[in-house]
Design a protein around this motif. Structure first.
Motif, PDB file in Angstrom:
ATOM      1  N   HIS A  71       0.818  -1.222   0.000  1.00  0.00           N
ATOM      2  CA  HIS A  71       0.000   0.000   0.000  1.00  0.00           C
ATOM      3  C   HIS A  71       0.851   1.271   0.000  1.00  0.00           C
ATOM      4  N   LEU A  72       2.153   1.167   0.312  1.00  0.00           N
ATOM      5  CA  LEU A  72       3.025   2.339   0.251  1.00  0.00           C
ATOM      6  C   LEU A  72       3.335   2.751  -1.186  1.00  0.00           C
ATOM      7  N   SER A  73       3.220   1.810  -2.120  1.00  0.00           N
ATOM      8  CA  SER A  73       3.502   2.068  -3.542  1.00  0.00           C
ATOM      9  C   SER A  73       4.840   2.785  -3.726  1.00  0.00           C
ATOM     10  N   LEU A  74       5.868   2.264  -3.098  1.00  0.00           N
ATOM     11  CA  LEU A  74       7.188   2.885  -3.197  1.00  0.00           C
ATOM     12  C   LEU A  74       7.776   2.740  -4.595  1.00  0.00           C
ATOM     13  N   PRO A  75       8.479   3.746  -5.063  1.00  0.00           N
ATOM     14  CA  PRO A  75       9.144   3.653  -6.373  1.00  0.00           C
ATOM     15  C   PRO A  75      10.464   2.880  -6.244  1.00  0.00           C
ATOM     16  N   TRP A  76      10.379   1.613  -5.857  1.00  0.00           N
ATOM     17  CA  TRP A  76      11.536   0.755  -5.630  1.00  0.00           C
ATOM     18  C   TRP A  76      12.440   0.685  -6.847  1.00  0.00           C
ATOM     19  N   HIS A  77      11.841   0.844  -8.017  1.00  0.00           N
ATOM     20  CA  HIS A  77      12.589   0.707  -9.272  1.00  0.00           C
ATOM     21  C   HIS A  77      13.606   1.829  -9.466  1.00  0.00           C
ATOM     22  N   ARG A  78      13.514   2.892  -8.682  1.00  0.00           N
ATOM     23  CA  ARG A  78      14.447   4.025  -8.795  1.00  0.00           C
ATOM     24  C   ARG A  78      15.709   3.826  -7.960  1.00  0.00           C
ATOM     25  N   VAL A  79      15.839   2.665  -7.334  1.00  0.00           N
ATOM     26  CA  VAL A  79      17.008   2.375  -6.508  1.00  0.00           C
ATOM     27  C   VAL A  79      17.859   1.314  -7.212  1.00  0.00           C
ATOM     28  N   LEU A  80      19.133   1.669  -7.439  1.00  0.00           N
ATOM     29  CA  LEU A  80      20.058   0.808  -8.182  1.00  0.00           C
ATOM     30  C   LEU A  80      21.318   0.579  -7.359  1.00  0.00           C
ATOM     31  N   ASN A  81      22.212  -0.254  -7.881  1.00  0.00           N
ATOM     32  CA  ASN A  81      23.468  -0.445  -7.155  1.00  0.00           C
ATOM     33  C   ASN A  81      24.384   0.765  -7.353  1.00  0.00           C
ATOM     34  N   SER A  82      25.516   0.765  -6.698  1.00  0.00           N
ATOM     35  CA  SER A  82      26.395   1.946  -6.692  1.00  0.00           C
ATOM     36  C   SER A  82      27.021   2.258  -8.049  1.00  0.00           C
ATOM     37  N   GLN A  83      27.010   1.303  -8.968  1.00  0.00           N
ATOM     38  CA  GLN A  83      27.523   1.560 -10.310  1.00  0.00           C
ATOM     39  C   GLN A  83      26.430   1.999 -11.280  1.00  0.00           C
ATOM     40  N   GLY A  84      25.217   2.162 -10.768  1.00  0.00           N
ATOM     41  CA  GLY A  84      24.102   2.564 -11.628  1.00  0.00           C
ATOM     42  C   GLY A  84      23.519   1.404 -12.406  1.00  0.00           C
ATOM     43  N   LYS A  85      23.697   0.193 -11.900  1.00  0.00           N
ATOM     44  CA  LYS A  85      23.185  -0.998 -12.570  1.00  0.00           C
ATOM     45  C   LYS A  85      21.973  -1.554 -11.827  1.00  0.00           C
ATOM     46  N   ILE A  86      21.093  -2.169 -12.585  1.00  0.00           N
ATOM     47  CA  ILE A  86      19.983  -2.905 -11.994  1.00  0.00           C
ATOM     48  C   ILE A  86      20.584  -4.109 -11.286  1.00  0.00           C
ATOM     49  N   ALA A  87      20.187  -4.334 -10.047  1.00  0.00           N
ATOM     50  CA  ALA A  87      20.811  -5.377  -9.228  1.00  0.00           C
ATOM     51  C   ALA A  87      20.264  -6.779  -9.481  1.00  0.00           C
ATOM     52  N   PHE A  88      19.135  -6.891 -10.158  1.00  0.00           N
ATOM     53  CA  PHE A  88      18.547  -8.215 -10.416  1.00  0.00           C
ATOM     54  C   PHE A  88      19.291  -8.930 -11.539  1.00  0.00           C
ATOM     55  N   PRO A  89      19.248 -10.268 -11.562  1.00  0.00           N
ATOM     56  CA  PRO A  89      19.857 -11.009 -12.673  1.00  0.00           C
ATOM     57  C   PRO A  89      19.247 -10.571 -14.009  1.00  0.00           C
ATOM     58  N   LYS A  90      20.095 -10.471 -15.021  1.00  0.00           N
ATOM     59  CA  LYS A  90      19.712  -9.885 -16.310  1.00  0.00           C
ATOM     60  C   LYS A  90      18.455 -10.446 -16.970  1.00  0.00           C
ATOM     61  N   HIS A  91      18.226 -11.702 -16.886  1.00  0.00           N
ATOM     62  CA  HIS A  91      17.092 -12.283 -17.613  1.00  0.00           C
ATOM     63  C   HIS A  91      15.908 -12.597 -16.698  1.00  0.00           C
ATOM     64  N   SER A  92      15.905 -12.012 -15.514  1.00  0.00           N
ATOM     65  CA  SER A  92      14.820 -12.267 -14.561  1.00  0.00           C
ATOM     66  C   SER A  92      13.627 -11.344 -14.836  1.00  0.00           C
ATOM     67  N   PRO A  93      12.446 -11.776 -14.427  1.00  0.00           N
ATOM     68  CA  PRO A  93      11.270 -10.904 -14.568  1.00  0.00           C
ATOM     69  C   PRO A  93      11.444  -9.576 -13.817  1.00  0.00           C
ATOM     70  N   ALA A  94      12.085  -9.603 -12.660  1.00  0.00           N
ATOM     71  CA  ALA A  94      12.292  -8.376 -11.878  1.00  0.00           C
ATOM     72  C   ALA A  94      13.185  -7.395 -12.636  1.00  0.00           C
ATOM     73  N   PHE A  95      14.217  -7.900 -13.314  1.00  0.00           N
ATOM     74  CA  PHE A  95      15.109  -7.057 -14.119  1.00  0.00           C
ATOM     75  C   PHE A  95      14.309  -6.370 -15.220  1.00  0.00           C
ATOM     76  N   ARG A  96      13.505  -7.159 -15.930  1.00  0.00           N
ATOM     77  CA  ARG A  96      12.700  -6.600 -17.034  1.00  0.00           C
ATOM     78  C   ARG A  96      11.682  -5.581 -16.511  1.00  0.00           C
ATOM     79  N   ASP A  97      11.062  -5.878 -15.369  1.00  0.00           N
ATOM     80  CA  ASP A  97      10.083  -4.966 -14.771  1.00  0.00           C
ATOM     81  C   ASP A  97      10.743  -3.646 -14.390  1.00  0.00           C
ATOM     82  N   GLN A  98      11.894  -3.711 -13.744  1.00  0.00           N
ATOM     83  CA  GLN A  98      12.588  -2.489 -13.334  1.00  0.00           C
ATOM     84  C   GLN A  98      13.034  -1.685 -14.549  1.00  0.00           C
TER      85      GLN A  98
END
Length: 134
Positions: A71-98
């Protein structure tokens, strides 16, 4: 020595009540900071921890985002690792969603990486001091 000063009670007036800081848990502090990240900008796990007053707790930011109530609807997708990379594995659904969410906000994602110099959220001290309740 006179202990009168040390035994004084705090008197709250209507004007002073607005300056009272709210006691938030570390997780709630992180949720508050993530909610502040503007559309079209990103931050890193480490910076979110720093802004929340939790330096060195970047991994805890990830845990807090996983445990955030939907219910907080946080913009979690705006948080990345320190190198500016998506932290999820490349071919995962979470990676594609982010990646899709970031792209819809106008953030250029190339091979799972974002240019920090172009899209990193850098709030000024006034924004942090006046906007966070802790």
């Amino acid at each position: 020595m006179d202990n009168t000063i040390f035994n004084a009670q705090l008197q709250l007036t209507p004007s002073s009540q607005s300056s009272i800081k709210i006691a938030l848990s570390p997780m709630e502090k992180i949720w508050h900071i993530v909610a502040m990240i503007p559309q079209g900008q990103i931050s890193s796990y480490g910076k979110v921890a720093d802004y929340a007053g939790l330096p060195g707790r970047a991994r805890f930011v990830s845990t807090a985002l996983k445990k955030a109530p939907s219910h907080l609807s946080l913009p979690w997708h705006r948080v990345l690792n320190s190198q500016g990379k998506i932290a999820f594995p490349k071919h995962s659904p979470a990676f594609r969603d982010q990646m899709q969410r970031l792209t819809l906000e106008g953030i250029q994602v190339e091979n799972g990486r974002i240019k920090l110099t172009q899209f990193e959220w850098k709030p000024d001290i006034a924004t942090l001091v006046l906007s966070i309740p802790f």
